[in-house]
Design a protein around this motif. Structure first.
Motif, PDB file in Angstrom:
ATOM      1  N   LEU A 292     -41.780 -33.910  40.232  1.00  0.00           N
ATOM      2  CA  LEU A 292     -43.189 -34.244  40.077  1.00  0.00           C
ATOM      3  C   LEU A 292     -43.777 -33.481  38.896  1.00  0.00           C
ATOM      4  O   LEU A 292     -43.097 -32.669  38.263  1.00  0.00           O
ATOM      5  CB  LEU A 292     -43.939 -33.910  41.372  1.00  0.00           C
ATOM      6  N   GLN A 293     -45.035 -33.721  38.609  1.00  0.00           N
ATOM      7  CA  GLN A 293     -45.703 -32.978  37.542  1.00  0.00           C
ATOM      8  C   GLN A 293     -45.776 -31.490  37.914  1.00  0.00           C
ATOM      9  O   GLN A 293     -45.733 -31.119  39.090  1.00  0.00           O
ATOM     10  CB  GLN A 293     -47.119 -33.517  37.320  1.00  0.00           C
ATOM     11  N   ASN A 294     -45.877 -30.625  36.911  1.00  0.00           N
ATOM     12  CA  ASN A 294     -45.994 -29.196  37.170  1.00  0.00           C
ATOM     13  C   ASN A 294     -47.238 -28.902  37.991  1.00  0.00           C
ATOM     14  O   ASN A 294     -48.295 -29.509  37.790  1.00  0.00           O
ATOM     15  CB  ASN A 294     -46.037 -28.408  35.864  1.00  0.00           C
ATOM     16  N   THR A 295     -47.133 -27.953  38.890  1.00  0.00           N
ATOM     17  CA  THR A 295     -48.229 -27.670  39.812  1.00  0.00           C
ATOM     18  C   THR A 295     -49.462 -27.108  39.129  1.00  0.00           C
ATOM     19  O   THR A 295     -50.573 -27.209  39.657  1.00  0.00           O
ATOM     20  CB  THR A 295     -47.767 -26.682  40.899  1.00  0.00           C
ATOM     21  N   ASP A 296     -49.279 -26.489  37.955  1.00  0.00           N
ATOM     22  CA  ASP A 296     -50.437 -25.906  37.262  1.00  0.00           C
ATOM     23  C   ASP A 296     -50.988 -26.825  36.175  1.00  0.00           C
ATOM     24  O   ASP A 296     -51.868 -26.426  35.408  1.00  0.00           O
ATOM     25  CB  ASP A 296     -50.084 -24.552  36.668  1.00  0.00           C
ATOM     26  N   GLY A 297     -50.480 -28.053  36.099  1.00  0.00           N
ATOM     27  CA  GLY A 297     -50.963 -28.995  35.105  1.00  0.00           C
ATOM     28  C   GLY A 297     -50.426 -28.777  33.708  1.00  0.00           C
ATOM     29  O   GLY A 297     -50.837 -29.461  32.774  1.00  0.00           O
ATOM     30  N   SER A 298     -49.505 -27.823  33.530  1.00  0.00           N
ATOM     31  CA  SER A 298     -48.953 -27.548  32.210  1.00  0.00           C
ATOM     32  C   SER A 298     -48.030 -28.681  31.775  1.00  0.00           C
ATOM     33  O   SER A 298     -47.595 -29.506  32.581  1.00  0.00           O
ATOM     34  CB  SER A 298     -48.192 -26.228  32.211  1.00  0.00           C
ATOM     35  N   GLU A 299     -47.730 -28.695  30.486  1.00  0.00           N
ATOM     36  CA  GLU A 299     -46.886 -29.756  29.939  1.00  0.00           C
ATOM     37  C   GLU A 299     -45.483 -29.684  30.518  1.00  0.00           C
ATOM     38  O   GLU A 299     -44.877 -28.616  30.621  1.00  0.00           O
ATOM     39  CB  GLU A 299     -46.821 -29.643  28.417  1.00  0.00           C
ATOM     40  N   CYS A 300     -44.959 -30.830  30.904  1.00  0.00           N
ATOM     41  CA  CYS A 300     -43.634 -30.899  31.498  1.00  0.00           C
ATOM     42  C   CYS A 300     -42.563 -30.792  30.421  1.00  0.00           C
ATOM     43  O   CYS A 300     -42.601 -31.506  29.419  1.00  0.00           O
ATOM     44  CB  CYS A 300     -43.491 -32.218  32.255  1.00  0.00           C
ATOM     45  N   VAL A 301     -41.612 -29.889  30.614  1.00  0.00           N
ATOM     46  CA  VAL A 301     -40.445 -29.769  29.752  1.00  0.00           C
ATOM     47  C   VAL A 301     -39.227 -30.172  30.575  1.00  0.00           C
ATOM     48  O   VAL A 301     -39.035 -29.695  31.693  1.00  0.00           O
ATOM     49  CB  VAL A 301     -40.272 -28.322  29.237  1.00  0.00           C
ATOM     50  N   GLY A 379     -50.498 -36.025  40.314  1.00  0.00           N
ATOM     51  CA  GLY A 379     -49.097 -36.270  40.030  1.00  0.00           C
ATOM     52  C   GLY A 379     -48.156 -35.190  40.499  1.00  0.00           C
ATOM     53  O   GLY A 379     -46.935 -35.324  40.362  1.00  0.00           O
ATOM     54  N   SER A 380     -48.684 -34.103  41.054  1.00  0.00           N
ATOM     55  CA  SER A 380     -47.840 -33.058  41.605  1.00  0.00           C
ATOM     56  C   SER A 380     -48.077 -33.010  43.108  1.00  0.00           C
ATOM     57  O   SER A 380     -48.257 -34.052  43.733  1.00  0.00           O
ATOM     58  CB  SER A 380     -48.153 -31.713  40.954  1.00  0.00           C
ATOM     59  N   ILE A 381     -48.082 -31.828  43.680  1.00  0.00           N
ATOM     60  CA  ILE A 381     -48.400 -31.691  45.101  1.00  0.00           C
ATOM     61  C   ILE A 381     -49.530 -30.681  45.274  1.00  0.00           C
ATOM     62  O   ILE A 381     -49.690 -29.762  44.467  1.00  0.00           O
ATOM     63  CB  ILE A 381     -47.180 -31.239  45.933  1.00  0.00           C
ATOM     64  N   ASN A 382     -50.295 -30.903  46.326  1.00  0.00           N
ATOM     65  CA  ASN A 382     -51.340 -29.965  46.709  1.00  0.00           C
ATOM     66  C   ASN A 382     -50.690 -28.884  47.558  1.00  0.00           C
ATOM     67  O   ASN A 382     -50.366 -29.098  48.726  1.00  0.00           O
ATOM     68  CB  ASN A 382     -52.428 -30.698  47.496  1.00  0.00           C
ATOM     69  N   THR A 383     -50.473 -27.737  46.964  1.00  0.00           N
ATOM     70  CA  THR A 383     -49.711 -26.688  47.640  1.00  0.00           C
ATOM     71  C   THR A 383     -50.454 -26.072  48.821  1.00  0.00           C
ATOM     72  O   THR A 383     -49.842 -25.352  49.618  1.00  0.00           O
ATOM     73  CB  THR A 383     -49.322 -25.580  46.649  1.00  0.00           C
ATOM     74  N   THR A 384     -51.746 -26.360  48.971  1.00  0.00           N
ATOM     75  CA  THR A 384     -52.498 -25.777  50.094  1.00  0.00           C
ATOM     76  C   THR A 384     -52.068 -26.369  51.437  1.00  0.00           C
ATOM     77  O   THR A 384     -52.382 -25.795  52.480  1.00  0.00           O
ATOM     78  CB  THR A 384     -54.010 -25.976  49.906  1.00  0.00           C
ATOM     79  N   VAL A 385     -51.358 -27.514  51.406  1.00  0.00           N
ATOM     80  CA  VAL A 385     -50.911 -28.109  52.676  1.00  0.00           C
ATOM     81  C   VAL A 385     -49.630 -27.451  53.171  1.00  0.00           C
ATOM     82  O   VAL A 385     -49.178 -27.725  54.289  1.00  0.00           O
ATOM     83  CB  VAL A 385     -50.705 -29.632  52.548  1.00  0.00           C
TER      84      VAL A 385
END
Length: 422
Positions: A292-301, A379-385
């Motif tokens: 998935l997309q990075n959890t902090d919204g940073s650019e995916c490498v 596009g990532s996950i909500n880690t609070t769950v």
């Protein structure tokens, strides 16, 4: 099953624990291994696959080591008197090429065989020349440690490439080529060492460029963001030679050979729909892993990975690797199925994991997510769950009747980090 190992890499495993009508838990392993890590030339050598360049009194060759019998490629010069031009430079392990008459070898140093006497023909590369070393039938390199001899006010541009596409540009400086306030200084005493990374691409070698022996050598480690299969040296000022430990003598020479650290990947995972998933299915073992997309919204490498199934052990291992110097706050979603089980109580199976990867904490049951991990997650996950104190959670599980008295469980899980599950 033992997951594929990579130096500095953690692993995670998932296994199904089966409960039958009040009987003891009967475990059948069904592992998925995840890992993040970088390769270090000075790290866990057991996990390393290397290509070494040796240029010394007891041999002139490339050597490929992959934990089996080492394979050697000799480096030879023509049998003509006083000739130092290399022949057989396109071997199975590596190839050498360059400007003018091509690469040359003299006194344990590779340079360019030029049309005139530039100092010592064959053993030096000067600002009018360039030298390229390309990997052959070996895996891509993840980093390289270079034995460089540097002469004068040196600025050497080093370009890495992968499949002909630039993969990183670095610069090694020495003597008057060093600009105060620019670059990262190396060690101040012999043997001189320095390191260049994508974040800090200029390495300052503090060796004596007018000296001899090991005093004009610098052992430079280059760590790019991704893999490469060729390296080109282009002096901007001063002169350089590519060496392989010969100046350090028989006792220490092996420690200062030019060494490419190699990694053989099964593929790459990005974060777009075309590159973000891998599926594997062998016999009764199935896994579909999506990055998935990075959890902090940073650019995916993109991340390389290895994946494997052991049908006998009923396991699936998946090991992604972070590029050195560029750790990614990655998140994953996995759908997993393993061998059918005979069970009287549907959904009685459990997933367990060890958060600290072989640390002192015991394995624990992986909890269910407390909410929708994809709600508002961009596009990532909500880690609070993910419950406090945990790093992974079960999104859903379903069972299907696959035979008389047998059911098969499908697990959908999400998580971050690199713990170990079973």
């Amino acid at each position: 099953m033992t997951a594929p190992t990579q130096m500095g890499t953690s692993h995670w495993r998932i296994s199904m624990t089966k409960i039958r009508s009040g009987l003891r838990l009967i475990a059948v392993s069904a592992a998925v291994a995840l890992g993040l890590g970088s390769v270090s030339a000075a790290g866990d050598t057991e996990a390393e696959e290397t290509l070494r360049l040796h240029l010394g009194s007891y041999g002139t060759y490339f050597e490929y080591s992959n934990h089996g019998e080492p394979i050697k490629q000799k480096i030879t010069t023509p049998h003509k008197k006083k000739s130092c031009q290399l022949i057989d430079v396109n071997g199975p392990l590596a190839a050498l090429s360059g400007s003018d008459y091509g690469p040359g070898l003299k006194d344990g140093a590779i340079g360019i065989k030029s049309g005139n006497d530039n100092g010592t023909p064959c053993s030096l590369v000067d600002p009018t020349e360039d030298l390229t070393l390309s990997l052959g039938d070996v895996p891509d390199a993840l980093q390289v440690a270079l034995d460089l001899e540097l002469k004068g006010d040196v600025r050497v541009q080093i370009v890495l490439s992968h499949g002909g596409v630039p993969a990183g540009t670095f610069e090694v400086r020495s003597g008057g080529g060093i600009v105060p306030g620019e670059g990262v200084d190396g060690s101040t005493k012999a043997p001189f060492t320095a390191t260049a990374t994508t974040a800090e691409p200029i390495a300052n070698c503090l060796n004596g460029s007018a000296s001899s022996g090991i005093n004009d050598n610098c052992y430079v480690t280059i760590i790019p963001l991704g893999p490469f299969d060729a390296i080109t040296f282009k002096p901007l000022s001063g002169k350089m030679s590519l060496e392989g430990g010969g100046d350090y003598g028989k006792k220490k020479g092996k420690d200062f050979e030019t060494v490419f650290t190699l990694v053989d990947y099964d593929g790459w995972l990005g974060c777009d729909d075309e590159t973000n998933s891998v599926t594997i299915e062998e016999s009764t073992v199935y896994g579909d892993i999506t990055r998935l997309q990075n959890t902090d919204g940073s650019e995916c490498v993109s991340k390389p990975y290895n994946i494997d199934v052991d049908v006998t052990a009923d396991t699936l291992s998946f090991v992604p690797h972070d590029n050195p110097g560029a750790p990614q706050p990655s998140a994953y979603q996995a759908t997993l199925r393993f061998s059918p089980e005979t069970a009287m109580i549907p959904f009685a199976s459990l997933l367990e994991y060890d958060q600290d990867d072989d640390g002192p904490l015991p394995f624990q049951i992986m909890p269910w997510c407390t909410g929708d991990p994809f709600a508002g997650a961009n596009g990532s996950i909500n880690t609070t769950v993910i419950p406090t104190g945990d790093t992974w959670c079960v999104v859903s599980a379903s069972t299907d009747l696959v035979g008389e008295g047998e059911i098969r469980t499908t697990w959908n899980v999400v998580g971050i980090g690199d713990p170990k599950f079973r």
